[in-house]
Design an enzyme around this catalytic site. Structure first.
Site, PDB file in Angstrom:
ATOM      1  N   ASP A  70      -3.226   1.208  -9.136  1.00 37.70           N
ATOM      2  CA  ASP A  70      -4.139   0.185  -8.623  1.00 37.70           C
ATOM      3  C   ASP A  70      -5.263  -0.066  -9.626  1.00 37.70           C
ATOM      4  OD1 ASP A  70      -5.550  -1.574  -7.099  1.00 37.70           O
ATOM      5  OD2 ASP A  70      -5.745  -0.270  -5.346  1.00 37.70           O
ATOM      6  N   ASP A  71      -5.295  -1.270 -10.182  1.00 37.03           N
ATOM      7  CA  ASP A  71      -6.341  -1.687 -11.136  1.00 37.03           C
ATOM      8  C   ASP A  71      -6.238  -0.971 -12.484  1.00 37.03           C
ATOM      9  OD1 ASP A  71      -7.173  -3.058  -8.889  1.00 37.03           O
ATOM     10  OD2 ASP A  71      -9.211  -2.251  -8.854  1.00 37.03           O
ATOM     11  N   CYS A  96      -5.196  -7.287  -5.559  1.00 36.04           N
ATOM     12  CA  CYS A  96      -4.260  -6.361  -4.913  1.00 36.04           C
ATOM     13  C   CYS A  96      -3.253  -6.992  -3.951  1.00 36.04           C
ATOM     14  CB  CYS A  96      -5.042  -5.314  -4.121  1.00 36.04           C
ATOM     15  SG  CYS A  96      -6.210  -4.371  -5.103  1.00 36.04           S
ATOM     16  N   ARG A 115       1.042  -7.234  -4.295  1.00 38.46           N
ATOM     17  CA  ARG A 115       1.956  -6.382  -3.514  1.00 38.46           C
ATOM     18  C   ARG A 115       2.960  -7.236  -2.740  1.00 38.46           C
ATOM     19  NH1 ARG A 115      -0.992  -1.281  -3.624  1.00 38.46           N
ATOM     20  NH2 ARG A 115      -2.506  -1.757  -5.259  1.00 38.46           N
ATOM     21  N   LYS A 161      -1.075   3.153  -0.898  1.00 35.40           N
ATOM     22  CA  LYS A 161      -1.864   2.014  -0.402  1.00 35.40           C
ATOM     23  C   LYS A 161      -0.970   0.825  -0.081  1.00 35.40           C
ATOM     24  CE  LYS A 161      -4.839  -1.440  -2.468  1.00 35.40           C
ATOM     25  NZ  LYS A 161      -5.950  -1.748  -3.369  1.00 35.40           N
ATOM     26  N   HIS A 186      -2.002  -2.443   1.951  1.00 31.41           N
ATOM     27  CA  HIS A 186      -2.810  -3.637   1.677  1.00 31.41           C
ATOM     28  C   HIS A 186      -2.121  -4.958   1.996  1.00 31.41           C
ATOM     29  CE1 HIS A 186      -6.646  -4.685  -0.782  1.00 31.41           C
ATOM     30  NE2 HIS A 186      -6.686  -5.039   0.496  1.00 31.41           N
ATOM     31  N   SER A 194      -7.646  -0.754   0.369  1.00 31.25           N
ATOM     32  CA  SER A 194      -8.336  -0.123  -0.758  1.00 31.25           C
ATOM     33  C   SER A 194      -9.268   0.983  -0.272  1.00 31.25           C
ATOM     34  CB  SER A 194      -9.149  -1.172  -1.527  1.00 31.25           C
ATOM     35  OG  SER A 194      -8.303  -2.193  -1.966  1.00 31.25           O
ATOM     36  N   HIS A 227      -8.385   2.653  -8.697  1.00 33.42           N
ATOM     37  CA  HIS A 227      -9.304   1.756  -7.993  1.00 33.42           C
ATOM     38  C   HIS A 227     -10.602   2.514  -7.706  1.00 33.42           C
ATOM     39  CE1 HIS A 227     -10.857  -0.797  -4.741  1.00 33.42           C
ATOM     40  NE2 HIS A 227      -9.977  -1.721  -5.082  1.00 33.42           N
ATOM     41  N   ASP A 273      -0.963  -3.142 -10.180  1.00 31.90           N
ATOM     42  CA  ASP A 273      -1.010  -4.343  -9.331  1.00 31.90           C
ATOM     43  C   ASP A 273      -1.831  -5.482  -9.911  1.00 31.90           C
ATOM     44  OD1 ASP A 273      -3.516  -3.150  -8.959  1.00 31.90           O
ATOM     45  OD2 ASP A 273      -3.646  -3.764  -6.868  1.00 31.90           O
ATOM     46  N   ASN A 274      -2.749  -5.166 -10.823  1.00 33.92           N
ATOM     47  CA  ASN A 274      -3.564  -6.198 -11.498  1.00 33.92           C
ATOM     48  C   ASN A 274      -4.324  -5.517 -12.626  1.00 33.92           C
ATOM     49  OD1 ASN A 274      -5.125  -5.805  -8.488  1.00 33.92           O
ATOM     50  ND2 ASN A 274      -6.316  -5.267 -10.299  1.00 33.92           N
ATOM     51  N   LYS A 322      -9.277  -7.868 -13.912  1.00 34.82           N
ATOM     52  CA  LYS A 322      -8.977  -8.105 -12.496  1.00 34.82           C
ATOM     53  C   LYS A 322      -9.719  -9.335 -11.966  1.00 34.82           C
ATOM     54  CE  LYS A 322      -9.612  -5.727  -8.040  1.00 34.82           C
ATOM     55  NZ  LYS A 322      -9.957  -4.449  -7.394  1.00 34.82           N
TER      56      LYS A 322
END
Ligand code: MG
Length: 471
Positions: free
Chosen positions: A35-36, A75, A79, A132, A134, A160, A234, A286-287, A307
């Site tokens: 994540d991130d 996010c 997904r 996660k 989301h 998150s 994240h 994811d980003n 992001k």
């Protein structure tokens, strides 16, 4: 005579039987999502002070992509893209009210979206998710739970790790970047049952990893699909005592190095259980990195922005494919590939067809992965939220508007559009539109062709998402 013939015939019959058996055994599929995590945050993507020996080994034993994209800048839509193989604008998960689901959001991935685990379940796969989600808050609407969308088992956070602050937490982004366990009240669920709230986030990567290992061991005799979506890096960042304060990159590096350890554990479990040669593993993010978190955010390397933005740094992310004996080792692949492609690629590996009742934007990359065939993908559309902002075709990228991830309320609209050559200028510094009128025209056409397919679906989407009429 007959004796001489019999032996080879028996051997051939035996071999044929063996290969038929091997072909019958569908490969396991594991997607590991950070994540991130930014394009520049791994050793094998050039980070000088974050050590990622396990991901570096995964890349050395597999295929590392230089041009892999998450397909969304934040996010939630990212997904949705992964699980449906469709641009998130089609499922509504990119729209303003859903662009990032909050802990009180009523929306969720629509029930009529067909997910990767749903299809794989229908052809005999055991499916599980760790981490996660989301894509819906089931304490608000039970229909948003992962087990309503194809997963047989689940352990993780609904959204998150910064979305359930306690009253002690300071307001605003800068405070979010500081690690103070008393500020966070993240809920951890097993299936639909609340396990802990607050959850000790320093233990989260380890708890997730052990759950993923249990899942792999429990289902080693059946084909399985495991979606392992990490909470980190994240913000707020946490790492266990074993990793805290150990990296040269500070707390961000500690969290990434623990995540790297986790990937090592998963691959080692596959080796130990004799599953490595029958399991396709894909690692990505994811980003792009959350740059406004300063030292607590990651790095997009030489790419522009992070992001929240559709500059390259917001959406081009690490992508590593691993399948010993099937995917050639040590390959750096410069073809264009994206999150959408994991859906059709996994279905192809599972020996099943794409759904025929909807547009699937992903492309089957199995020939590229397994045989080194050229990529069927030449272009990619970029959205910021539900708004189409850019297109890439071959090495060219055309921006209709640009916006920083955070802190820029209005976009910069570009009329005429900006054009960058990502081969000579991966950092998107030099607009060359004036010298390439034909390329600009071609990319504008690419956008129009895509828009025609979305307009048709948008009207259906509105119908699906409108609340039912009250009697
Ligand atoms: Mg993210």
């Amino acid at each position: 005579m007959s004796f001489h013939l019999l032996v080879p015939l028996a051997a051939v019959a035996c071999l044929a039987g063996f290969s038929a058996l091997a072909a019958d055994r569908k490969p396991n599929v594991i997607v590991i999502l950070a994540d991130d995590l930014g394009y520049g945050d791994l050793g094998c993507y050039g980070h000088p002070t974050i050590r990622t020996p396990h991901l570096d080994r995964m890349a050395a034993e597999g295929m590392r992509f230089s041009d892999f994209y998450s397909v969304a800048e934040v996010c939630t839509p990212s997904r949705a893209a992964l699980l449906t193989g469709r641009y998130p604008v089609r499922s509504g998960m990119a729209h303003d009210q859903f662009r990032v689901l909050r802990n009180r959001s009523t929306g969720h991935l629509p029930a009529n979206e067909l997910t990767l685990p749903e299809v794989l379940q229908s052809v005999g796969y055991v499916t599980g998710m760790v981490g996660k989600w989301h894509l819906g808050v089931w304490s608000i609407d039970p229909a948003g739970h992962p087990q309503r969308h194809g997963f047989g088992s689940y352990l993780g956070l609904p959204h998150s790790n910064d979305m359930d602050p306690t009253p002690a937490a300071p307001q605003g982004a800068p405070g979010m970047a500081v690690q103070d366990p008393a500020w966070w009240n993240a809920p951890l669920y097993r299936d639909e049952e609340l396990v802990s709230q607050p959850t000790d986030q320093t233990q989260l990567t380890r708890v997730y990893t052990e759950e993923a290992q249990r899942f792999i061991r429990a289902h080693k005799r059946q084909p399985f699909f495991l979606y392992f979506a990490h909470t980190f890096p994240h913000v707020p960042l946490f790492a266990s005592a074993q990793f805290r304060g150990t990296s040269r990159r500070g707390l961000y590096g500690d969290a990434v190095e623990e995540l790297d350890w986790s990937v090592g554990q998963i691959l080692e479990t596959l080796r130990r259980e004799g599953l490595a040669k029958n399991t396709f593993v894909f690692f990505t993010s994811d980003n792009g990195p959350w740059l406004t978190m300063n030292q607590q955010g990651g790095s997009a390397g030489l790419l522009r922005e992070g992001k929240g933005s559709t500059w390259e740094g917001g959406m081009r992310v690490p992508g590593i494919a691993w399948w010993p004996g099937r995917i050639k080792a040590g390959v750096v692949n410069t073809n264009l590939m994206c999150m959408l492609d994991l859906f059709p690629t996994s279905l192809k590996l599972a020996g099943t067809a794409l759904p025929g009742d909807r547009i699937v934007d992903g492309m089957d990359m199995s020939a590229l992965l397994l045989n080194g065939a050229p990529s069927p993908r030449r272009s990619l559309i970029y959205y910021r939220g539900a708004r189409l902002s850019a297109v890439r075709k071959d090495q060219w990228k055309l921006h209709l508007f640009t916006q920083k991830g955070y802190g820029q309320p209005q976009p910069d609209v570009h009329d005429p559009p900006l054009l960058f050559d990502l081969n000579t200028d991966p950092g998107e510094s030099f607009n060359v539109a004036a010298n390439h009128a034909l390329v600009v025209a071609d990319l504008l056409q690419e956008i129009e062709r895509h828009r025609e397919t979305v307009v048709a679906v948008e009207s259906q989407l509105v119908a699906v998402q409108s609340p039912p009429a009250r009697p």
